[in-house]
Design an enzyme around this catalytic site. Structure first.
Site, mmCIF file in Angstrom:
data_model
loop_
_atom_site.group_PDB
_atom_site.id
_atom_site.type_symbol
_atom_site.label_atom_id
_atom_site.label_comp_id
_atom_site.label_asym_id
_atom_site.label_seq_id
_atom_site.Cartn_x
_atom_site.Cartn_y
_atom_site.Cartn_z
ATOM 1 N N GLY A 1 0.722 -0.790 0.265
ATOM 2 C CA GLY A 1 0.249 0.171 -0.081
ATOM 3 C C GLY A 1 0.838 0.938 0.050
ATOM 4 O O GLY A 1 0.523 2.236 0.329
ATOM 5 N N SER A 2 2.173 1.218 -0.385
ATOM 6 C CA SER A 2 2.642 2.598 -0.489
ATOM 7 C C SER A 2 2.162 3.162 -1.590
ATOM 8 O O SER A 2 2.824 4.485 -1.274
ATOM 9 C CB SER A 2 4.587 2.173 -0.944
ATOM 10 O OG SER A 2 4.539 1.681 -2.147
ATOM 11 N N ASN A 3 1.831 3.424 -2.616
ATOM 12 C CA ASN A 3 1.070 3.590 -3.447
ATOM 13 C C ASN A 3 0.045 4.478 -2.657
ATOM 14 O O ASN A 3 -0.665 5.594 -3.012
ATOM 15 C CB ASN A 3 0.580 3.082 -4.455
ATOM 16 C CG ASN A 3 1.814 3.661 -5.679
ATOM 17 O OD1 ASN A 3 2.057 4.549 -5.953
ATOM 18 N ND2 ASN A 3 2.651 2.114 -5.983
ATOM 19 N N ILE B 1 -10.744 -7.491 -12.286
ATOM 20 C CA ILE B 1 -11.904 -7.135 -11.559
ATOM 21 C C ILE B 1 -13.024 -7.514 -12.354
ATOM 22 O O ILE B 1 -13.374 -7.850 -13.749
ATOM 23 C CB ILE B 1 -11.948 -5.983 -11.662
ATOM 24 C CG1 ILE B 1 -10.644 -5.132 -11.341
ATOM 25 C CG2 ILE B 1 -13.699 -4.883 -11.776
ATOM 26 C CD1 ILE B 1 -10.272 -5.310 -9.618
ATOM 27 N N ASN C 1 -5.514 1.374 -13.511
ATOM 28 C CA ASN C 1 -4.777 0.572 -13.149
ATOM 29 C C ASN C 1 -3.778 0.931 -13.156
ATOM 30 O O ASN C 1 -3.139 1.475 -14.018
ATOM 31 C CB ASN C 1 -5.259 -0.942 -13.487
ATOM 32 C CG ASN C 1 -3.656 -1.761 -12.474
ATOM 33 O OD1 ASN C 1 -4.028 -1.908 -12.070
ATOM 34 N ND2 ASN C 1 -3.356 -2.771 -13.654
ATOM 35 N N HIS D 1 0.754 -0.911 -13.472
ATOM 36 C CA HIS D 1 0.988 -1.580 -13.997
ATOM 37 C C HIS D 1 2.459 -1.209 -13.920
ATOM 38 O O HIS D 1 3.769 -0.468 -14.314
ATOM 39 C CB HIS D 1 0.937 -2.586 -15.332
ATOM 40 C CG HIS D 1 1.078 -3.690 -15.803
ATOM 41 N ND1 HIS D 1 0.953 -4.896 -14.460
ATOM 42 C CD2 HIS D 1 2.449 -3.647 -15.811
ATOM 43 C CE1 HIS D 1 1.342 -5.700 -14.713
ATOM 44 N NE2 HIS D 1 2.352 -5.531 -15.796
HETATM 45 C C1 GAR Z 1 3.305 -1.592 -7.441
HETATM 46 O O1 GAR Z 1 4.330 -0.961 -7.862
HETATM 47 C C2 GAR Z 1 2.022 -1.673 -8.611
HETATM 48 O O2 GAR Z 1 2.897 -1.336 -10.119
HETATM 49 C C3 GAR Z 1 1.909 -3.287 -8.771
HETATM 50 O O3 GAR Z 1 1.938 -3.972 -7.127
HETATM 51 C C4 GAR Z 1 2.857 -2.985 -6.397
HETATM 52 C C5 GAR Z 1 1.837 -2.551 -5.601
HETATM 53 O O4 GAR Z 1 3.348 -1.568 -4.787
HETATM 54 N N1 GAR Z 1 0.748 -4.002 -9.415
HETATM 55 C C6 GAR Z 1 0.521 -4.682 -10.036
HETATM 56 O O5 GAR Z 1 1.507 -5.441 -10.058
HETATM 57 C C7 GAR Z 1 -0.551 -4.685 -10.854
HETATM 58 N N2 GAR Z 1 -0.425 -5.808 -12.051
HETATM 59 P P1 GAR Z 1 2.307 -0.956 -2.935
HETATM 60 O O6 GAR Z 1 1.859 -1.609 -2.973
HETATM 61 O O7 GAR Z 1 3.737 -1.029 -2.259
HETATM 62 O O8 GAR Z 1 1.929 -0.173 -3.594
#
Ligand code: GAR
Length: 191
Positions: A14-16, A90, A104, A106
């Protein structure tokens, strides 16, 4: 002016999510209405606790076989649904209920390194194994196929020969933190 509501979906760290929450925390116009997660012990839940964000957990059964998530979303009436590290596909009824409102991020330059099973560190390991000289991020609309919806924005970073999957991930995260909130703000300004 009407407040715009964002719902975030996340499965992991969940850093994003934290970056997006912080980006909009002083906004009078945009609020994070809720974070939805399919992982009961995901680190994102600790972040939501600390940040004071409403978090809602659902399991696979309620996601795929009931209207639980649909009803949560209908009650919130989000202007944008943002997948920020969410790893399940989804379901079509959700996509049809929120046309052009689900996006999303990626962690690669789609159409490269997308599709089922390509997420998080697996993407960066594949980029390294193939000796790519660049990688990046893709922000795109969500359709019924993994990672195939219309691309909204991409950003690139260099992959050096001595990069590891971990250092590639760190470079990609920098791009995510910089671009994702701005794209969200722009989409909400337009709708
Ligand atoms: C992120 O790098 C995102 O781009 C990726 O998961 C990570 C989550 O990081 N998403 C995917 O791979 C989707 N196919 P976070 O939990 O630290 O935000």
């Amino acid at each position: 002016m009407k407040t715009k509501r964002i719902v975030l979906f996340a499965s992991g760290s969940g850093s994003n999510v934290e970056n997006i929450v912080n980006y909009f925390k002083d906004s009078q116009r945009i609020e994070i209405a809720a974070v939805l997660t399919n992982k009961r012990h995901a680190k994102v839940l600790d972040r939501c606790d600390r940040l004071g964000i409403n978090a809602i957990y659902f399991n696979r059964h309620s996601f795929l076989k009931t209207d639980f998530v649909l009803n949560v979303l209908k009650s919130i009436r989000p202007d944008l649904i943002v997948l920020a590290g969410f790893l399940w596909k989804i379901p079509e009824d959700l996509i049809l209920s929120f046309p052009d409102k689900i996006i999303n991020i990626h962690p690669a330059l789609l159409p490269k390194y997308g599709g089922k099973g390509m997420y998080g560190s697996k993407v960066h390991e594949a980029v390294k194994a193939n000796n790519e000289v660049e990688t990046g991020i893709t922000i795109h609309y969500v359709n019924e196929n993994y990672d195939e919806g219309a691309i909204i924005q991409q950003a690139k970073t260099v992959v050096d020969p001595d990069d590891t999957p971990e250092t590639i991930a760190a470079k990609v995260h920098v791009l995510e933190y910089e671009h994702f909130p701005k794209v969200i703000a722009k989409l909400l300004a337009e709708n």
